[in-house]
Design an enzyme around this catalytic site. Structure first.
Site, PDB file in Angstrom:
ATOM      1  N   HIS A  14       0.871  -1.189   0.000  1.00  0.00           N
ATOM      2  CA  HIS A  14       0.000   0.000   0.000  1.00  0.00           C
ATOM      3  C   HIS A  14       0.900   1.229   0.000  1.00  0.00           C
ATOM      4  O   HIS A  14       1.479   1.571   1.040  1.00  0.00           O
ATOM      5  CB  HIS A  14      -0.904   0.007   1.234  1.00  0.00           C
ATOM      6  CG  HIS A  14      -1.869   1.151   1.261  1.00  0.00           C
ATOM      7  ND1 HIS A  14      -3.063   1.071   1.934  1.00  0.00           N
ATOM      8  CD2 HIS A  14      -1.832   2.400   0.729  1.00  0.00           C
ATOM      9  CE1 HIS A  14      -3.722   2.220   1.797  1.00  0.00           C
ATOM     10  NE2 HIS A  14      -2.972   3.044   1.079  1.00  0.00           N
ATOM     11  N   HIS A  16       1.648   5.363  -1.637  1.00  0.00           N
ATOM     12  CA  HIS A  16       1.318   6.556  -2.406  1.00  0.00           C
ATOM     13  C   HIS A  16       2.605   7.149  -2.963  1.00  0.00           C
ATOM     14  O   HIS A  16       3.515   7.489  -2.203  1.00  0.00           O
ATOM     15  CB  HIS A  16       0.622   7.594  -1.523  1.00  0.00           C
ATOM     16  CG  HIS A  16      -0.702   7.146  -1.009  1.00  0.00           C
ATOM     17  ND1 HIS A  16      -1.876   7.360  -1.690  1.00  0.00           N
ATOM     18  CD2 HIS A  16      -1.032   6.481   0.136  1.00  0.00           C
ATOM     19  CE1 HIS A  16      -2.889   6.855  -0.995  1.00  0.00           C
ATOM     20  NE2 HIS A  16      -2.400   6.312   0.123  1.00  0.00           N
ATOM     21  N   LYS A 100      -8.958  -0.528  -6.196  1.00  0.00           N
ATOM     22  CA  LYS A 100      -9.067   0.145  -4.898  1.00  0.00           C
ATOM     23  C   LYS A 100     -10.459   0.738  -4.705  1.00  0.00           C
ATOM     24  O   LYS A 100     -10.956   1.466  -5.571  1.00  0.00           O
ATOM     25  CB  LYS A 100      -8.016   1.258  -4.782  1.00  0.00           C
ATOM     26  CG  LYS A 100      -8.042   2.052  -3.481  1.00  0.00           C
ATOM     27  CD  LYS A 100      -7.730   1.167  -2.272  1.00  0.00           C
ATOM     28  CE  LYS A 100      -7.809   1.963  -0.973  1.00  0.00           C
ATOM     29  NZ  LYS A 100      -6.562   2.692  -0.693  1.00  0.00           N
ATOM     30  N   HIS A 137     -10.389   0.802   1.474  1.00  0.00           N
ATOM     31  CA  HIS A 137     -10.220   1.788   2.548  1.00  0.00           C
ATOM     32  C   HIS A 137     -11.441   1.630   3.442  1.00  0.00           C
ATOM     33  O   HIS A 137     -12.538   2.069   3.098  1.00  0.00           O
ATOM     34  CB  HIS A 137     -10.128   3.212   1.989  1.00  0.00           C
ATOM     35  CG  HIS A 137      -9.934   4.251   3.050  1.00  0.00           C
ATOM     36  ND1 HIS A 137      -8.744   4.931   3.218  1.00  0.00           N
ATOM     37  CD2 HIS A 137     -10.757   4.710   4.022  1.00  0.00           C
ATOM     38  CE1 HIS A 137      -8.850   5.767   4.243  1.00  0.00           C
ATOM     39  NE2 HIS A 137     -10.072   5.653   4.738  1.00  0.00           N
ATOM     40  N   HIS A 175      -4.671  -0.895   5.758  1.00  0.00           N
ATOM     41  CA  HIS A 175      -4.325  -0.107   6.944  1.00  0.00           C
ATOM     42  C   HIS A 175      -5.321  -0.264   8.093  1.00  0.00           C
ATOM     43  O   HIS A 175      -5.911   0.696   8.561  1.00  0.00           O
ATOM     44  CB  HIS A 175      -4.123   1.369   6.592  1.00  0.00           C
ATOM     45  CG  HIS A 175      -5.207   2.000   5.751  1.00  0.00           C
ATOM     46  ND1 HIS A 175      -6.552   1.824   5.967  1.00  0.00           N
ATOM     47  CD2 HIS A 175      -5.102   2.839   4.687  1.00  0.00           C
ATOM     48  CE1 HIS A 175      -7.232   2.521   5.080  1.00  0.00           C
ATOM     49  NE2 HIS A 175      -6.368   3.148   4.293  1.00  0.00           N
ATOM     50  N   ASP A 248       1.264   2.514   3.563  1.00  0.00           N
ATOM     51  CA  ASP A 248       0.434   3.701   3.346  1.00  0.00           C
ATOM     52  C   ASP A 248       1.284   4.961   3.469  1.00  0.00           C
ATOM     53  O   ASP A 248       0.810   6.008   3.906  1.00  0.00           O
ATOM     54  CB  ASP A 248      -0.742   3.745   4.322  1.00  0.00           C
ATOM     55  CG  ASP A 248      -1.803   4.769   3.930  1.00  0.00           C
ATOM     56  OD1 ASP A 248      -1.805   5.206   2.762  1.00  0.00           O
ATOM     57  OD2 ASP A 248      -2.619   5.145   4.792  1.00  0.00           O
TER      58      ASP A 248
END
Length: 345
Positions: A14, A16, A100, A137, A175, A248
């Site tokens: 995960h 970004h 996602k 999420h 997460h 994350d």
């Protein structure tokens, strides 16, 4: 006492990376230690089609410094207008690894997410047929739900009904932050895994709020009570194959973190392996670190573990830069609040 530990090269399930100058600044921080990463699609505009994913993958590879070996595992952003055929073609070609799900408004750049879950049921059924995992999420966004209860309510109201209605759909609870999330995974043996972040293994909500607001500890899902953090540590260090690392790691420039309405996200790519070694050593579970960082994730996604290895050594405290300077602006590196004695050799 163990002073050296060699494990398979880890992956980040995960991550970004953003885009443009930020992408160029943060990508080397992950590629230095991690072989692969699931890349989040919440750009502006989001990555919603196979063509979008291919173009984004090309930009990532163009930003990778020469000599670094890293594979981005692309995802699509699920919307109520997602084309199931386009998704299936992207998955069949190997272009995307997962899809996602963001509930609309749940976190950074999630305005295009799902409001009516009935509208995406046909796409989810197609994903179950083709074996494409859904990364979730896991928070509701209803105004009347306390922010610290959003994950537990999501499990009851959204996730469990989706899984019951779509047998065979492989789901990653991303997460997780609560004992409720841990317990739900442990109660479900089939088609369910969960990622745990570096920062949620280290901070609780007191770290954000006590003694003044600490914007660089603010993330979504927000850190919870200490009892929940302890449940996450127990899950991560248990060796249970359903739990694996998804950092994350979410870079924002300082000007947007230290702000009247600051952005959510902790940037942990730089020092994650040092942080995790400390956490696992404190739990007397260094022998489980490889499973959490390098083995469980590939097994869930049906991929081989990396052939390469990394070695962590223990010695004098490691000094990491407080900030990463990027072309987009400075990004504060996560501070665990304790000395880090483990480093990647």
């Amino acid at each position: 006492m163990t002073q050296s530990l060699t494990i398979r090269r880890p992956d980040d399930w995960h991550l970004h990376l953003r885009d443009g100058a930020m992408l160029q600044g943060v990508l080397p921080e992950t590629a230095r230690h991690f072989g692969r990463a699931i890349i989040m699609p919440n750009l502006v505009p989001p990555v919603v089609t196979g063509a979008d994913a291919a173009a984004y993958r090309d930009r990532i590879m163009a930003a990778l410094p020469e000599g670094m070996d890293f594979t981005p595992l692309m995802t699509l952003y699920l919307t109520e207008d997602t084309n199931a055929d386009d998704l299936a073609a992207a998955h069949a070609s190997g272009l995307i690894t997962a899809v996602k799900l963001y509930p609309a408004g749940a976190t950074t750049n999630s305005a295009s997410g799902v409001k009516n879950f009935d509208k995406v049921r046909p796409v989810l059924e197609r994903m179950a047929e083709i074996g494409c995992p859904l990364c979730v999420h896991g928070e509701v966004v209803d105004a009347e739900i306390d922010i610290f209860d959003r994950e537990a309510v999501f499990i009851d109201r959204v996730l469990d009904p989706i899984r019951r209605a779509t047998p065979g759909l492989r789901v990653v609870m991303e997460h997780i932050t609560t004992a409720d999330g841990v317990a739900y995974v442990q109660a479900n043996d089939r088609d369910l895994g969960a990622t745990i972040t570096t920062h949620h293994l280290i901070i609780n909500r007191n770290h954000i709020l006590v003694g003044g607001i600490k914007p660089h500890y603010y993330c979504l899902p927000v850190a919870k009570r200490e009892s929940h953090r302890q449940a996450l540590v127990q899950a991560a260090t248990s060796g249970d194959a359903r739990f694996f690392l998804g950092t994350d790691s979410a870079p924002h420039i300082d000007a947007l973190k230290e702000h009247a309405c600051g952005c959510a996200g902790c940037f942990t790519a730089t020092n994650t392996m040092s942080c995790l070694a400390e956490v696992f050593e404190a739990a007397n579970a260094l022998d489980k670190l490889e499973a959490f960082t390098s083995l469980n994730g590939p097994a869930f996604y049906g991929l081989p573990a990396n052939d390469a290895t990394i070695t962590l050594t223990k010695g004098d405290p490691v000094t990491y830069p407080a900030k990463l300077e990027t072309g987009a602006g400075p990004v504060t590196v996560f501070d665990p609040g304790f000395p880090l004695h483990w480093r990647v050799a």
